[in-house]
Design a protein around this motif. Structure first.
Motif, short mmCIF file in Angstrom:
data_model
loop_
_atom_site.label_atom_id
_atom_site.label_comp_id
_atom_site.label_asym_id
_atom_site.label_seq_id
_atom_site.Cartn_x
_atom_site.Cartn_y
_atom_site.Cartn_z
N PHE A 36 0.82 -1.21 0.00
CA PHE A 36 0.00 0.00 0.00
C PHE A 36 0.86 1.26 0.00
CE2 PHE A 36 -4.22 -1.74 1.97
CZ PHE A 36 -4.44 -2.44 0.80
N LEU A 37 1.88 1.29 0.87
CA LEU A 37 2.74 2.47 0.97
C LEU A 37 3.51 2.71 -0.33
CD1 LEU A 37 4.12 1.93 4.59
CD2 LEU A 37 2.69 3.85 3.85
N GLY A 38 4.07 1.63 -0.89
CA GLY A 38 4.82 1.77 -2.14
C GLY A 38 3.93 2.23 -3.28
N PHE A 39 2.75 1.64 -3.39
CA PHE A 39 1.82 1.99 -4.47
C PHE A 39 1.39 3.45 -4.36
CE2 PHE A 39 -2.41 2.30 -6.34
CZ PHE A 39 -2.20 1.71 -7.57
N ALA A 40 1.02 3.88 -3.15
CA ALA A 40 0.61 5.27 -2.96
C ALA A 40 1.74 6.23 -3.31
CB ALA A 40 0.16 5.48 -1.50
N VAL A 221 5.78 14.56 1.32
CA VAL A 221 5.13 13.45 2.02
C VAL A 221 5.75 12.12 1.60
CG1 VAL A 221 2.97 12.17 2.26
CG2 VAL A 221 2.95 14.67 2.38
N VAL A 222 5.98 11.96 0.30
CA VAL A 222 6.53 10.70 -0.21
C VAL A 222 7.94 10.45 0.34
CG1 VAL A 222 7.34 9.51 -2.28
CG2 VAL A 222 5.14 10.70 -2.31
N VAL A 223 8.81 11.46 0.22
CA VAL A 223 10.22 11.27 0.58
C VAL A 223 10.44 11.24 2.08
CG1 VAL A 223 12.54 12.27 0.37
CG2 VAL A 223 10.99 12.30 -1.59
N GLU A 224 9.68 12.06 2.81
CA GLU A 224 9.91 12.17 4.25
C GLU A 224 9.20 11.10 5.05
OE1 GLU A 224 9.83 13.57 8.34
OE2 GLU A 224 8.04 13.35 7.10
N GLU A 225 8.09 10.56 4.50
CA GLU A 225 7.29 9.64 5.30
C GLU A 225 7.01 8.30 4.62
OE1 GLU A 225 3.80 11.80 6.45
OE2 GLU A 225 4.96 13.47 7.27
N LEU A 226 6.41 8.33 3.44
CA LEU A 226 5.94 7.08 2.86
C LEU A 226 7.08 6.13 2.48
CD1 LEU A 226 2.94 8.24 0.61
CD2 LEU A 226 2.96 7.61 3.03
N ILE A 227 8.07 6.63 1.75
CA ILE A 227 9.16 5.77 1.33
C ILE A 227 9.97 5.23 2.51
CG2 ILE A 227 11.38 5.73 0.10
CD1 ILE A 227 10.06 7.28 -2.14
N PRO A 228 10.33 6.07 3.51
CA PRO A 228 11.03 5.49 4.67
C PRO A 228 10.21 4.41 5.37
CG PRO A 228 11.31 7.86 4.65
CD PRO A 228 10.31 7.54 3.57
N THR A 240 9.05 -1.53 -3.44
CA THR A 240 9.62 -0.91 -4.64
C THR A 240 8.85 -1.30 -5.89
OG1 THR A 240 11.82 -0.94 -3.61
CG2 THR A 240 11.73 -0.64 -6.00
N ILE A 241 8.47 -2.57 -5.98
CA ILE A 241 7.68 -3.04 -7.11
C ILE A 241 6.31 -2.35 -7.11
CG2 ILE A 241 6.52 -5.05 -8.11
CD1 ILE A 241 8.90 -6.72 -7.02
N ALA A 242 5.71 -2.22 -5.93
CA ALA A 242 4.42 -1.54 -5.82
C ALA A 242 4.54 -0.07 -6.21
CB ALA A 242 3.88 -1.67 -4.40
N PHE A 243 5.68 0.55 -5.86
CA PHE A 243 5.94 1.94 -6.26
C PHE A 243 5.92 2.05 -7.79
CE2 PHE A 243 8.68 5.26 -7.83
CZ PHE A 243 8.42 6.35 -7.03
N ALA A 244 6.64 1.13 -8.44
CA ALA A 244 6.70 1.14 -9.90
C ALA A 244 5.31 0.97 -10.50
CB ALA A 244 7.64 0.05 -10.39
N ALA A 245 4.51 0.06 -9.92
CA ALA A 245 3.16 -0.18 -10.43
C ALA A 245 2.30 1.07 -10.29
CB ALA A 245 2.52 -1.35 -9.69
N GLY A 246 2.36 1.73 -9.14
CA GLY A 246 1.59 2.95 -8.92
C GLY A 246 2.03 4.07 -9.85
N PHE A 247 3.34 4.20 -10.05
CA PHE A 247 3.87 5.25 -10.92
C PHE A 247 3.40 5.05 -12.35
CE2 PHE A 247 6.93 7.26 -13.67
CZ PHE A 247 7.31 8.43 -13.00
N VAL A 248 3.54 3.82 -12.85
CA VAL A 248 3.15 3.53 -14.24
C VAL A 248 1.65 3.69 -14.42
CG1 VAL A 248 2.99 1.70 -15.98
CG2 VAL A 248 5.13 2.05 -14.72
N LEU A 249 0.86 3.26 -13.44
CA LEU A 249 -0.59 3.39 -13.55
C LEU A 249 -0.99 4.86 -13.65
CD1 LEU A 249 -3.47 2.27 -13.48
CD2 LEU A 249 -3.37 2.38 -10.98
N MET A 250 -0.46 5.71 -12.78
CA MET A 250 -0.82 7.13 -12.79
C MET A 250 -0.31 7.81 -14.05
SD MET A 250 -2.50 9.42 -11.24
CE MET A 250 -2.82 10.98 -12.05
#
Length: 258
Positions: A36-40, A221-228, A240-250
């Motif tokens: 959830f965190l990576g995707f968001a 918000v992403v750099v200071e909270e979600l990614i850590p 990291t995979i979820a991050f990529a999926a969220g990025f590509v989807l958006m």
């Protein structure tokens, strides 16, 4: 009608996510939290670039080689705003025992809700700013693009709603109260978006700054909270995979529908 939908869609996403508390166990597994965190995070970064920063620079094209100035100034302003809010508002991040901001006697559950509410301020501003640009007929922003941004925010708000309501349930709150607090953490979004639209006539000249301001706040918000939070402990590769999926989807939604 389009403006109302654009304002409310992100809040609906948060509400649907918070409703997971009625169908799931008391606690989200660490793996699901990481996803959830990576995707968001991926959705927010892509939205900041394609829906906010690029349109801000397009609007400033008349400045030619200096077209980056409004985007850069607004972006840094958004970073500074969230930094100051972090210092001024007491809040507690998921999985942390140490609160941030002023030391007050608030309950842990209240500070968890305040943390997510802080996240949602820039999202409401960004949705409102893009809708205001579309309503004003700005060539760099279309209503389809504005609604796409609202949809993207709603998609990343769904896991955010679950991330706040499920721990509240695990902390002993009833399902109803956990759902209510989770949903209400997103109410600041339509309020911020609505206020931005009400001020649209005054906002139009500074719209590039406002769009990039929202982008800076979201990236903070992403750099200071979600990614850590997504990188701590096990399953960080899944985040990291979820991050990529969220990025590509958006990115896909913005280019295909915007």
């Amino acid at each position: 009608m389009d403006l109302f939908l654009g304002i409310m869609i992100p809040f609906i996403g948060t509400t649907l996510g918070a409703a997971c508390v009625f169908f799931m166990r008391k606690k989200l597994s660490p793996l699901v939290q990481k996803i959830f965190l990576g995707f968001a995070s991926g959705v927010m970064v892509a939205a900041s670039v394609w829906s906010l920063l690029i349109p801000a620079m397009d609007m400033s094209a008349h400045m030619e080689k200096l077209a980056f100035i409004p985007a850069a100034a607004g972006f840094l302003g958004g970073i500074a705003f969230l930094f100051l809010m972090d210092k001024a508002v007491p809040h507690l991040h998921l999985g942390s025992e140490e609160s941030e901001g002023p030391k007050v006697g608030l309950k842990k559950t209240t500070m968890l809700v305040l943390a997510v509410t802080l996240h949602n301020i820039p999202e409401g501003l960004s949705a409102g700013a893009v809708l205001a640009g579309a309503a004003a007929g700005n060539a760099s922003v279309t209503m389809a693009g504005a609604l796409t941004l609202s949809l993207g925010i709603a998609i990343q708000n769904f896991p955010e709603g679950a991330i706040i309501s499920m721990p509240l349930r695990g902390a002993g709150l009833s399902r109803g109260r956990s759902f209510f607090y989770g949903a209400m953490s997103g109410v600041v979004e339509p309020l911020a978006a609505g206020l931005t639209l009400l001020l649209a006539a005054y906002i139009s000249p500074v719209l590039p700054y406002l769009l990039s301001f929202a982008a800076g706040a979201m990236i903070y918000v992403v750099v200071e909270e979600l990614i850590p939070e997504a990188s701590e402990g096990e399953h960080s590769n899944i985040a990291t995979i979820a991050f990529a999926a969220g990025f590509v989807l958006m990115m896909t939604l913005d280019v295909a529908l915007g």
